[in-house]
Structure formats: structure tokens, C-alpha cells
Design an enzyme around this catalytic site. Structure first.
Site, PDB file in Angstrom:
ATOM      1  N   SER A 135     -52.075 144.566 -69.266  1.00 53.27           N
ATOM      2  CA  SER A 135     -51.232 144.052 -70.340  1.00 53.27           C
ATOM      3  C   SER A 135     -52.098 143.151 -71.213  1.00 53.27           C
ATOM      4  CB  SER A 135     -50.074 143.262 -69.721  1.00 53.27           C
ATOM      5  OG  SER A 135     -49.332 142.596 -70.719  1.00 53.27           O
ATOM      6  N   LYS A 160     -50.996 148.310 -72.098  1.00 53.86           N
ATOM      7  CA  LYS A 160     -49.765 147.772 -72.707  1.00 53.86           C
ATOM      8  C   LYS A 160     -50.165 146.728 -73.741  1.00 53.86           C
ATOM      9  CE  LYS A 160     -46.491 144.483 -70.678  1.00 53.86           C
ATOM     10  NZ  LYS A 160     -45.644 144.276 -69.479  1.00 53.86           N
ATOM     11  N   LYS A 162     -48.953 143.805 -76.422  1.00 58.27           N
ATOM     12  CA  LYS A 162     -47.868 142.886 -76.778  1.00 58.27           C
ATOM     13  C   LYS A 162     -47.667 142.979 -78.289  1.00 58.27           C
ATOM     14  CE  LYS A 162     -46.960 140.822 -72.821  1.00 58.27           C
ATOM     15  NZ  LYS A 162     -45.612 140.848 -72.226  1.00 58.27           N
ATOM     16  N   ASP A 237     -37.130 144.843 -69.230  1.00 61.05           N
ATOM     17  CA  ASP A 237     -37.776 143.827 -68.396  1.00 61.05           C
ATOM     18  C   ASP A 237     -36.809 142.637 -68.299  1.00 61.05           C
ATOM     19  OD1 ASP A 237     -39.292 141.712 -67.432  1.00 61.05           O
ATOM     20  OD2 ASP A 237     -40.976 141.960 -68.774  1.00 61.05           O
ATOM     21  N   GLY A 289     -45.569 142.174 -63.908  1.00 58.64           N
ATOM     22  CA  GLY A 289     -46.326 141.005 -63.448  1.00 58.64           C
ATOM     23  C   GLY A 289     -46.033 139.823 -64.336  1.00 58.64           C
TER      24      GLY A 289
END
Ligand code: OSB
Ligand code: MG
Length: 367
Positions: A135, A160, A162, A237, A289
Site C-alpha cells: 500500500s 495499492k 492511496k 474497509d 493492515g
């Protein structure tokens, strides 16, 4: 199982570099490390709430109030047969899944160590390594493309990014232009609204594996509307805070991919029930995570061995986040595969001198 002592320790561990998301920038991890002691055996859990309610609504100070008032005295007064009992036993304490989970995790670890088995064995996980992705926090387009290149070269199975309004299309054009075939996802951490449907639909052309939590942190119904208007699958999420919320999200069609974070959903027994629900409906799961230290990271690795965790998770190498960890074992992925720590329980031991050096406060509650 009789719990003799419970230690609540607050630590603050610096990151290698700040981690920027749509909800803010963090440069250290403050967490509660819970230790339970039972007949000479210790077990560990780690919290994921922030000092202030930035990701979910729980806070560290609030969690301490709930733990001291409810879970800690309950455990010191009651013997249990199995840690799976705790979810229902603590049902009268409403909400606060993260506060409950970090205590429950410590009991699971202790129980597995007493049985002499790896935690994954209690969860039905047979794999000894799990596929992981990375991420990437927000930076510049150039630094992000470089970071994608580095992580792909290291073998990470999924990237991933952001995103937030204004940090999305240009970024995706740059990354997709350079890496047309990688497994790519985006995580908005609730930065968009239904007014952005056109914009979110325009992401369809990037062939994303899924979009994670585009809309409000507590929403299900708007996500269900959005899911009907775009091609890219939605993953939730923040909104998935219990077994019941996951069931509601699936019933509504608010998501077709489930990010499981053990603390956000209320513990490992909640994960087991969500796992049963999702595998029953063929819904793919993956382990999220929260930049955990070695205790939370080891728990995540064990739970991600369960067969329903079919997409690469966020449990990447600890060294991406920390120069030095509080556990003695190095939790490092190799070619995108994270080995499951061996040995009983979560399979890690504390680096006690270093742990003490990053401890802000600690308290011990006894029978
Ligand atoms: O939304 O998944 C998230 C980190 C902190 C809070 C929320 C999230 C994240 C991450 C990082 O994406 C995942 C990790 O590397 O642990
Ligand atoms: Mg997320």
C-alpha cells in the site's frame, strides 16, 4: 484457561517515512500492546485505533477506559475454555470492536502457545506463506511511479495507491501507462461522495482490481448505489465493523470484495464468522493492515492463511515501515510471499529492551 495478569502498554514507534492518506499524514505508530499471562505462558495482542478518531471512531484513551472497565475485569474474574467464547461473552459491551479485539488477540495467542500449536492451526490455515501486496502512501507522481517500480521489482503481488479528489486520474494515467499489466487497486479512505460518480466511473478504463472504500467511512447504502453505476468492483474497509455489518454489506450489494482487519471487525472469532459467510457466498477476502508492529503483523499473517483469503493482503515487509521492530523475528516478504512465523502462537518473541525504550506507559492488572 485462567488469566492471571493483563498488561496494557502504550508504545510509540517511529516510521521510516511519513504515511500520507486522504485522512492525514502519520509519522509514528501509537498502539496498545496487550499481554495476557496464564499459568506461566504469555500471549500478545496489538490495537489499531489511533490517538484521535481519524480512521474509525475509536481512540486509544477511549479504548483504555473500555478495557479497564470491561474486558480486563471480566477476564480476571472468569475462566474460559476457548478464546472463541469471548466475542459473545463481551456482547453486552456495545461497539468498540478494536478495544475488544486487541485483548481477544492476546488470549488467542496465549491459548495457542499453551496448546503448542501455531495460531494458524486453530484457524484452519494450512499455508506456510501468504501472497502480499504493498500500500503506497501519497507522494508525487514521480516518487509514486518509482515506488511502484521498486515494489514490483521486489515481487509484490499487488500495488495499492492511496487516492483522493485531485490525486487520482493523473496518477492512474502515469502508473497504468508505465505498468499496464500489474494487479492495481486504489484506496480512497472515504474521500469521495455520490456526486463523484462520473469521476469514479472514469476509473473503469484503468482496469483496477477493485476500488477500496470510496465513500463515507460508515456508509453501506451509497456504496450499493455506486456499485450499480460502475464496472470496477467495490471493496469495503472502514464500513465493515462487525459480522452483521459484513452481512448487511453483502446483502445490499455494497461491495463484492471484503477487506478484513481483525481489530476493525472485533477480533478473531468475528473473522472466523465473516470467513464462513464470505466463503459460503464465494466473496473474495483479503487481509488489510494498519501499519502494525510485529505483534499485529504476525497476527495478520496467521489469519491470512485461512483459505478464503484469496487476494494478496497488505501485510508487507515490516522494514518498509520500521527501521527496528519490537519483535525479534524479522517479518519480511520474499518475492511477494510472506512466510508465516513458525512456533507456537503467533510465533514471535518480544525484543524487550527495545520495547521498553519505545514504551510511553504501562499498567498491570492482576487477579
Ligand atoms: O485504509 O488500509 C487502509 C494504513 C493505516 C490506516 C488505514 C489503511 C492503511 C493502509 C496501510 O493502507 C496498510 C499497511 O501497510 O499496513
Ligand atoms: Mg483501506
Amino acid at each position: 484457561m485462567r488469566i492471571d495478569e493483563i498488561e496494557l502498554r502504550i508504545i510509540d514507534l517511529p516510521f521510516v517515512s511519513p504515511f500520507k492518506t486522504s485522512f492525514g499524514s502519520q509519522d509514528t505508530k501509537t498502539s496498545i500492546i496487550v499481554t495476557v499471562r496464564s499459568e506461566g505462558v504469555e500471549g500478545y495482542g496489538e490495537s489499531t485505533m489511533d490517538p484521535l478518531p481519524t480512521y474509525r471512531e475509536e481512540t486509544i484513551d477511549g479504548a483504555l477506559v473500555v478495557m479497564r472497565g470491561r474486558m480486563v475485569p471480566w477476564l480476571l474474574a472468569n475462566d474460559i475454555d476457548h478464546p472463541a467464547q469471548l466475542l459473545d461473552a463481551w456482547g453486552a459491551t456495545r461497539g468498540n470492536p478494536m478495544a475488544k479485539a486487541c485483548v481477544e488477540l492476546a488470549v488467542w495467542d496465549c491459548y495457542a502457545r499453551q496448546q503448542g500449536v501455531p495460531l494458524r492451526t486453530l484457524l484452519g490455515g494450512e499455508r506456510t506463506e501468504i501472497p502480499v501486496g504493498a500500500s503506497l502512501g501519497m507522494g508525487t507522481i514521480e516518487s509514486t511511479v518509482d515506488s511502484v517500480e521498486r515494489h514490483i521489482a521486489q515481487g509484490y503481488k499487488r500495488i495499492k495507491l492511496k487516492i483522493e479528489p485531485g490525486w487520482d486520474v493523473e496518477l492512474l494515467e502515469a502508473v497504468r501507462g508505465r505498468f499496464p499489466d500489474i494487479e492495481l487497486t486504489v484506496d480512497a479512505n472515504s474521500a469521495y461522495t455520490l456526486d463523484d460518480v462520473e469521476l469514479l466511473r472514469s476509473f473503469d478504463r484503468f482496469g483496477l482490481h477493485y476500488i477500496e472504500q470510496p465513500l463515507d467511512y460508515d456508509d453501506l447504502t451509497d456504496h450499493a448505489v455506486l456499485a450499480g453505476q460502475i464496472e470496477t468492483p467495490l471493496c469495503l474497509d472502514e464500513s465493515l465493523t462487525s459480522v452483521a455489518r459484513v452481512k448487511a454489506a453483502l446483502d445490499l450489494g455494497a461491495c463484492s470484495v471484503v477487506n478484513v482487519k481483525v481489530c476493525r471487525v472485533g477480533g478473531l472469532e468475528a473473522v472466523r464468522r465473516i470467513h464462513a459467510l464470505c466463503t459460503d457466498r464465494d466473496v473474495p477476502m483479503w487481509c488489510g493492515g494498519m501499519l502494525e508492529t510485529g505483534i499485529g503483523r504476525a497476527h495478520n499473517i496467521h489469519l491470512a492463511t485461512m483459505p478464503g483469503f484469496v487476494y494478496p493482503g497488505d501485510t508487507a515487509s515490516a522494514s518498509r515501515t520500521y527501521a527496528r521492530d519490537i519483535v525479534e523475528q524479522r517479518l519480511e516478504a520474499s518475492n511477494g510471499m510472506m512466510p508465516v512465523p513458525t512456533g507456537a502462537g503467533i510465533g514471535v518473541t518480544l525484543d524487550r529492551p527495545f520495547l521498553d525504550s519505545v514504551t510511553l506507559s504501562s499498567e498491570v492488572h492482576r487477579r
